[in-house]
Structures are given as structure tokens and as C-alpha cells.
Scaffold this motif. Structure first.
Motif, PDB file in Angstrom:
ATOM      1  N   ALA A 105      -3.480 -14.377  -2.864  1.00 12.13           N
ATOM      2  CA  ALA A 105      -3.975 -14.188  -1.490  1.00 12.13           C
ATOM      3  C   ALA A 105      -4.013 -12.716  -1.120  1.00 12.13           C
ATOM      4  O   ALA A 105      -3.177 -12.225  -0.353  1.00 12.13           O
ATOM      5  CB  ALA A 105      -3.110 -14.974  -0.517  1.00 12.13           C
ATOM      6  N   TYR A 106      -4.986 -12.021  -1.675  1.00  9.15           N
ATOM      7  CA  TYR A 106      -5.166 -10.602  -1.398  1.00  9.15           C
ATOM      8  C   TYR A 106      -6.600 -10.344  -0.968  1.00  9.15           C
ATOM      9  O   TYR A 106      -7.527 -10.980  -1.469  1.00  9.15           O
ATOM     10  CB  TYR A 106      -4.813  -9.766  -2.630  1.00  9.15           C
ATOM     11  CG  TYR A 106      -3.335  -9.809  -2.944  1.00  9.15           C
ATOM     12  CD1 TYR A 106      -2.802 -10.803  -3.751  1.00  9.15           C
ATOM     13  CD2 TYR A 106      -2.468  -8.873  -2.399  1.00  9.15           C
ATOM     14  CE1 TYR A 106      -1.442 -10.854  -4.020  1.00  9.15           C
ATOM     15  CE2 TYR A 106      -1.113  -8.909  -2.668  1.00  9.15           C
ATOM     16  CZ  TYR A 106      -0.606  -9.899  -3.472  1.00  9.15           C
ATOM     17  OH  TYR A 106       0.733  -9.955  -3.724  1.00  9.15           O
ATOM     18  N   SER A 107      -6.778  -9.409  -0.053  1.00  9.34           N
ATOM     19  CA  SER A 107      -8.101  -9.225   0.537  1.00  9.34           C
ATOM     20  C   SER A 107      -8.669  -7.830   0.379  1.00  9.34           C
ATOM     21  O   SER A 107      -9.835  -7.617   0.700  1.00  9.34           O
ATOM     22  CB  SER A 107      -8.044  -9.566   2.032  1.00  9.34           C
ATOM     23  OG  SER A 107      -7.081  -8.749   2.686  1.00  9.34           O
ATOM     24  N   ALA A 108      -7.889  -6.889  -0.096  1.00 10.07           N
ATOM     25  CA  ALA A 108      -8.399  -5.527  -0.265  1.00 10.07           C
ATOM     26  C   ALA A 108      -7.710  -4.904  -1.467  1.00 10.07           C
ATOM     27  O   ALA A 108      -6.517  -5.147  -1.699  1.00 10.07           O
ATOM     28  CB  ALA A 108      -8.165  -4.706   0.993  1.00 10.07           C
ATOM     29  N   TRP A 109      -8.448  -4.083  -2.196  1.00  9.57           N
ATOM     30  CA  TRP A 109      -7.955  -3.501  -3.445  1.00  9.57           C
ATOM     31  C   TRP A 109      -8.226  -2.015  -3.508  1.00  9.57           C
ATOM     32  O   TRP A 109      -9.238  -1.536  -2.977  1.00  9.57           O
ATOM     33  CB  TRP A 109      -8.648  -4.176  -4.629  1.00  9.57           C
ATOM     34  CG  TRP A 109      -8.390  -5.637  -4.692  1.00  9.57           C
ATOM     35  CD1 TRP A 109      -9.033  -6.627  -4.024  1.00  9.57           C
ATOM     36  CD2 TRP A 109      -7.388  -6.286  -5.484  1.00  9.57           C
ATOM     37  NE1 TRP A 109      -8.500  -7.857  -4.335  1.00  9.57           N
ATOM     38  CE2 TRP A 109      -7.490  -7.671  -5.223  1.00  9.57           C
ATOM     39  CE3 TRP A 109      -6.425  -5.820  -6.373  1.00  9.57           C
ATOM     40  CZ2 TRP A 109      -6.650  -8.594  -5.841  1.00  9.57           C
ATOM     41  CZ3 TRP A 109      -5.596  -6.741  -6.981  1.00  9.57           C
ATOM     42  CH2 TRP A 109      -5.714  -8.114  -6.713  1.00  9.57           C
ATOM     43  N   GLY A 110      -7.350  -1.319  -4.207  1.00 12.11           N
ATOM     44  CA  GLY A 110      -7.619   0.077  -4.503  1.00 12.11           C
ATOM     45  C   GLY A 110      -8.465   0.201  -5.749  1.00 12.11           C
ATOM     46  O   GLY A 110      -8.828  -0.797  -6.374  1.00 12.11           O
ATOM     47  N   GLN A 111      -8.749   1.439  -6.134  1.00 16.06           N
ATOM     48  CA  GLN A 111      -9.644   1.680  -7.273  1.00 16.06           C
ATOM     49  C   GLN A 111      -8.904   1.691  -8.600  1.00 16.06           C
ATOM     50  O   GLN A 111      -9.532   1.647  -9.660  1.00 16.06           O
ATOM     51  CB  GLN A 111     -10.388   3.008  -7.078  1.00 16.06           C
ATOM     52  CG  GLN A 111      -9.606   4.253  -7.491  1.00 16.06           C
ATOM     53  CD  GLN A 111      -8.471   4.603  -6.551  1.00 16.06           C
ATOM     54  OE1 GLN A 111      -8.337   4.048  -5.469  1.00 16.06           O
ATOM     55  NE2 GLN A 111      -7.639   5.563  -6.972  1.00 16.06           N
ATOM     56  N   GLY A 112      -7.585   1.769  -8.552  1.00  9.93           N
ATOM     57  CA  GLY A 112      -6.779   1.740  -9.764  1.00  9.93           C
ATOM     58  C   GLY A 112      -6.384   3.117 -10.253  1.00  9.93           C
ATOM     59  O   GLY A 112      -7.075   4.110 -10.009  1.00  9.93           O
ATOM     60  N   THR A 113      -5.258   3.156 -10.951  1.00  7.75           N
ATOM     61  CA  THR A 113      -4.778   4.389 -11.577  1.00  7.75           C
ATOM     62  C   THR A 113      -4.214   4.051 -12.950  1.00  7.75           C
ATOM     63  O   THR A 113      -3.513   3.056 -13.107  1.00  7.75           O
ATOM     64  CB  THR A 113      -3.725   5.089 -10.691  1.00  7.75           C
ATOM     65  OG1 THR A 113      -3.366   6.349 -11.258  1.00  7.75           O
ATOM     66  CG2 THR A 113      -2.471   4.247 -10.509  1.00  7.75           C
ATOM     67  N   GLN A 114      -4.559   4.860 -13.930  1.00  6.05           N
ATOM     68  CA  GLN A 114      -4.193   4.572 -15.318  1.00  6.05           C
ATOM     69  C   GLN A 114      -2.756   4.998 -15.609  1.00  6.05           C
ATOM     70  O   GLN A 114      -2.355   6.115 -15.264  1.00  6.05           O
ATOM     71  CB  GLN A 114      -5.141   5.292 -16.273  1.00  6.05           C
ATOM     72  CG  GLN A 114      -4.802   5.141 -17.742  1.00  6.05           C
ATOM     73  CD  GLN A 114      -5.065   3.740 -18.258  1.00  6.05           C
ATOM     74  OE1 GLN A 114      -6.110   3.155 -17.993  1.00  6.05           O
ATOM     75  NE2 GLN A 114      -4.103   3.195 -19.021  1.00  6.05           N
ATOM     76  N   VAL A 115      -2.027   4.103 -16.248  1.00  4.04           N
ATOM     77  CA  VAL A 115      -0.691   4.411 -16.753  1.00  4.04           C
ATOM     78  C   VAL A 115      -0.702   4.169 -18.253  1.00  4.04           C
ATOM     79  O   VAL A 115      -1.063   3.084 -18.706  1.00  4.04           O
ATOM     80  CB  VAL A 115       0.377   3.533 -16.085  1.00  4.04           C
ATOM     81  CG1 VAL A 115       1.731   3.714 -16.771  1.00  4.04           C
ATOM     82  CG2 VAL A 115       0.485   3.862 -14.602  1.00  4.04           C
ATOM     83  N   THR A 116      -0.331   5.191 -19.015  1.00  2.00           N
ATOM     84  CA  THR A 116      -0.295   5.089 -20.467  1.00  2.00           C
ATOM     85  C   THR A 116       1.098   5.442 -20.957  1.00  2.00           C
ATOM     86  O   THR A 116       1.612   6.510 -20.645  1.00  2.00           O
ATOM     87  CB  THR A 116      -1.327   6.024 -21.109  1.00  2.00           C
ATOM     88  OG1 THR A 116      -2.637   5.709 -20.606  1.00  2.00           O
ATOM     89  CG2 THR A 116      -1.323   5.875 -22.620  1.00  2.00           C
ATOM     90  N   VAL A 117       1.696   4.526 -21.716  1.00  2.00           N
ATOM     91  CA  VAL A 117       3.041   4.722 -22.240  1.00  2.00           C
ATOM     92  C   VAL A 117       2.958   4.738 -23.759  1.00  2.00           C
ATOM     93  O   VAL A 117       2.473   3.789 -24.369  1.00  2.00           O
ATOM     94  CB  VAL A 117       3.994   3.617 -21.768  1.00  2.00           C
ATOM     95  CG1 VAL A 117       5.424   3.905 -22.230  1.00  2.00           C
ATOM     96  CG2 VAL A 117       3.949   3.472 -20.259  1.00  2.00           C
ATOM     97  N   SER A 118       3.423   5.812 -24.363  1.00  2.00           N
ATOM     98  CA  SER A 118       3.333   5.936 -25.819  1.00  2.00           C
ATOM     99  C   SER A 118       4.707   6.018 -26.459  1.00  2.00           C
ATOM    100  O   SER A 118       5.698   6.248 -25.742  1.00  2.00           O
ATOM    101  CB  SER A 118       2.522   7.174 -26.172  1.00  2.00           C
ATOM    102  OG  SER A 118       3.140   8.327 -25.631  1.00  2.00           O
TER     103      SER A 118
END
Length: 118
Positions: A105-118
Motif C-alpha cells: 500500500a504505497y502511493s508515491a516513489w522516489g527515483q532510487g539510489t544505487q548501493v553496491t557492496v563488494s
């Protein structure tokens, strides 16, 4: 509008803190969630916080991630500790439809941010 920031690359065992700045509404009146989508995977809900600041987490991140809000700043956070390669994903924040957490039940979203774990 929701705008994430704070993603990046980190070694396993490291930490990152994601931020989600909200505009146009008051964060403290809604439930807020963090989602992630890893390579070749479906998007999954990671954590949710409701208007009473009650929090829920999926099992893989329990004890490592902390969701919180700064009401005065209208910002949602996700503190991620002890990061693992399997945490690699694009992370999204979302505004819930209700003051309580409800799966899907979500109505609005952000554009996203990348997380990379090495």
C-alpha cells in the motif's frame, strides 16, 4: 515528491545511510517504506515505519538496518550497517497510503539510489 540520496559503493562490512527528502506532504502523517531491487531480482520491501514510529523489517536486514524519520526536516532515513554483497541493489523510498504499514500500500516513489557492496 521523494528524492533519495546517500547511495554509493562500499566494502562488505561497511555502512551507508540513505536519505529520502519529501516535499508536498508531512512525512510524520504517513507510513514510509524503503524498497530495493537487486540485479535480476524483483523489488522487495526492506523496512517500514508508521506514523507512531513503529518499525518493521524483512528478516535479511533485521539487526543491520534501521529506518527512521526526522520530522522537523521531513526526511526518511535508512541506516545500513554490516553490509553484505547481497545488499547490492537500487534502493527506493516510498510513501504509504495510510498512517500504518500495509504491505503493497504505497502511493508515491522516489527515483532510487544505487548501493553496491563488494
Amino acid at each position: 515528491q521523494l528524492v533519495e540520496s546517500g547511495g554509493g559503493s562500499v566494502e562488505a562490512g561497511g555502512s551507508l545511510e540513505l536519505s529520502c527528502a519529501a516535499s508536498g506532504y508531512i512525512v510524520s502523517l504517513y507510513s514510509m517504506g524503503w524498497f530495493r531491487q537487486g540485479p535480476g531480482k524483483e523489488r522487495e520491501e526492506v523496512a517500514c515505519i508508521d506514523s507512531y514510529k513503529t518499525t518493521t523489517y524483512v528478516d535479511p536486514v533485521k539487526g543491520r538496518f534501521t529506518i527512521s524519520t526526522a520530522n522537523a526536516k521531513n526526511i526518511l532515513y535508512l541506516r545500513m550497517n554490516s553490509l553484505k554483497p547481497e545488499d547490492t541493489a537500487v534502493y527506493y523510498c516510498a510513501r504509504g497510503r495510510y498512517s500504518y504499514c500495509a504491505r503493497g500500500a504505497y502511493s508515491a516513489w522516489g527515483q532510487g539510489t544505487q548501493v553496491t557492496v563488494s
